[in-house]
Design a protein around this motif. Sequence first.
Motif, PDB file in Angstrom:
ATOM      1  N   PHE A  72       9.461 -17.389  23.576  1.00  0.00           N
ATOM      2  CA  PHE A  72      10.867 -17.053  23.364  1.00  0.00           C
ATOM      3  C   PHE A  72      11.696 -18.291  23.022  1.00  0.00           C
ATOM      4  O   PHE A  72      11.362 -19.411  23.412  1.00  0.00           O
ATOM      5  N   SER A  73      12.808 -18.055  22.341  1.00  0.00           N
ATOM      6  CA  SER A  73      13.816 -19.094  22.154  1.00  0.00           C
ATOM      7  C   SER A  73      14.563 -19.316  23.465  1.00  0.00           C
ATOM      8  O   SER A  73      14.446 -18.523  24.415  1.00  0.00           O
ATOM      9  N   GLY A  74      15.357 -20.400  23.510  1.00  0.00           N
ATOM     10  CA  GLY A  74      16.135 -20.673  24.710  1.00  0.00           C
ATOM     11  C   GLY A  74      17.101 -19.552  25.039  1.00  0.00           C
ATOM     12  O   GLY A  74      17.269 -19.178  26.204  1.00  0.00           O
TER      13      GLY A  74
ATOM     14  N   GLY B 223      22.781 -24.832  26.364  1.00  0.00           N
ATOM     15  CA  GLY B 223      21.741 -25.118  25.382  1.00  0.00           C
ATOM     16  C   GLY B 223      21.287 -23.959  24.530  1.00  0.00           C
ATOM     17  O   GLY B 223      20.151 -23.971  24.040  1.00  0.00           O
ATOM     18  N   ILE B 224      22.148 -22.948  24.319  1.00  0.00           N
ATOM     19  CA  ILE B 224      21.731 -21.815  23.496  1.00  0.00           C
ATOM     20  C   ILE B 224      22.633 -21.685  22.271  1.00  0.00           C
ATOM     21  O   ILE B 224      23.699 -22.277  22.186  1.00  0.00           O
ATOM     22  N   ASP B 225      22.188 -20.873  21.325  1.00  0.00           N
ATOM     23  CA  ASP B 225      22.896 -20.725  20.059  1.00  0.00           C
ATOM     24  C   ASP B 225      24.099 -19.789  20.220  1.00  0.00           C
ATOM     25  O   ASP B 225      24.181 -19.018  21.191  1.00  0.00           O
ATOM     26  N   PRO B 226      25.051 -19.846  19.269  1.00  0.00           N
ATOM     27  CA  PRO B 226      26.267 -19.014  19.381  1.00  0.00           C
ATOM     28  C   PRO B 226      25.981 -17.520  19.435  1.00  0.00           C
ATOM     29  O   PRO B 226      26.696 -16.778  20.117  1.00  0.00           O
ATOM     30  N   GLN B 227      24.941 -17.052  18.717  1.00  0.00           N
ATOM     31  CA  GLN B 227      24.634 -15.622  18.746  1.00  0.00           C
ATOM     32  C   GLN B 227      24.215 -15.172  20.138  1.00  0.00           C
ATOM     33  O   GLN B 227      24.687 -14.139  20.648  1.00  0.00           O
ATOM     34  N   SER B 228      23.339 -15.942  20.777  1.00  0.00           N
ATOM     35  CA  SER B 228      22.915 -15.590  22.136  1.00  0.00           C
ATOM     36  C   SER B 228      24.075 -15.699  23.111  1.00  0.00           C
ATOM     37  O   SER B 228      24.212 -14.886  24.030  1.00  0.00           O
TER      38      SER B 228
END
Length: 309
Positions: free
Chosen positions: A138-140, A167-172
Amino acid sequence: MTDDLLVASGLRKAYGERVAVHEVSFTLRRGEVLGLLGPNGAGKSTTVGMICGLTVPDAGTVTLAGGVSLGRDEAGYKRRIGLVPQDIALYEELPARTNVELFGALYGMPPERLKRRADEVLAMVGLTDRAGDKPSTFSGGMKRRLNIACALVHDPEVLLLDEPTAGIDPQSRNAIFDNLEMLKAAGKALVYTTHYMEEAERLADRITIVDHGRVVASGTQAQLFALLPAARTLHVEIAGEPDDAALAGLPGLSRVGQRLDVSVADIARDAGTVLAALAERGVAVRGLASARATLEDVFLQLTGRQLRD
């Protein structure tokens, strides 16, 4: 009678001579998000640890509605609390569904109910299609969302989230926000710690700011903004190059080239006064804009700008 679901009173924790948390108190209501903010080392994670029962306080109490506490019915207390820790807490080589079911089994959930509930929380965090995959793939952001599913599987009344978007992306991040707003609408009570002021501004109904282990301010965002000497800033574009003497006597003013920044308490009341004062001094105004104070302004006003590494 009280609407408070959780009451933390006089929490204290020391490690040797260092006091990590000193007399921290707050309340939490159903359907409410409480933002717990503070610099690095301010005592946020220690406070969360004491609320969820992972850290034993030296003094103070945490009580849920009905008088349930860690000192009285510890198992019953913990069944009503869910924790999303700061560090990812998953079994990386077990499928996502197995992770969720394992956490649910720790609370003694019956197998059939656990299966249904695992389906529900995996769907809520958008991981139904990856339920059979291992978190190691999985991604972060996906791991963070799976952590939330694990914390929710036993359907707790109170959810503690310790920097859940680190540490996660804007979508998450936005997917997590949507999940939390849905939980709030369903009557869950959330404690949310973060270093991102814009997250607290979006999510929190009330905010408690801690520094050096102590509560330095607590209230709604409007109440915290009222602690600032000025709630808004006027940005005035001027023509020409007036000398400093012409601008002397204007309170709360700073100058950057041909822009004046003037701190004011009320735009509607004070803008005219500022413009009149500039006109009296022969300062020609080319443009005018305003910006309100932010939660970051409040935070820095209360905790200072010194690095906390």
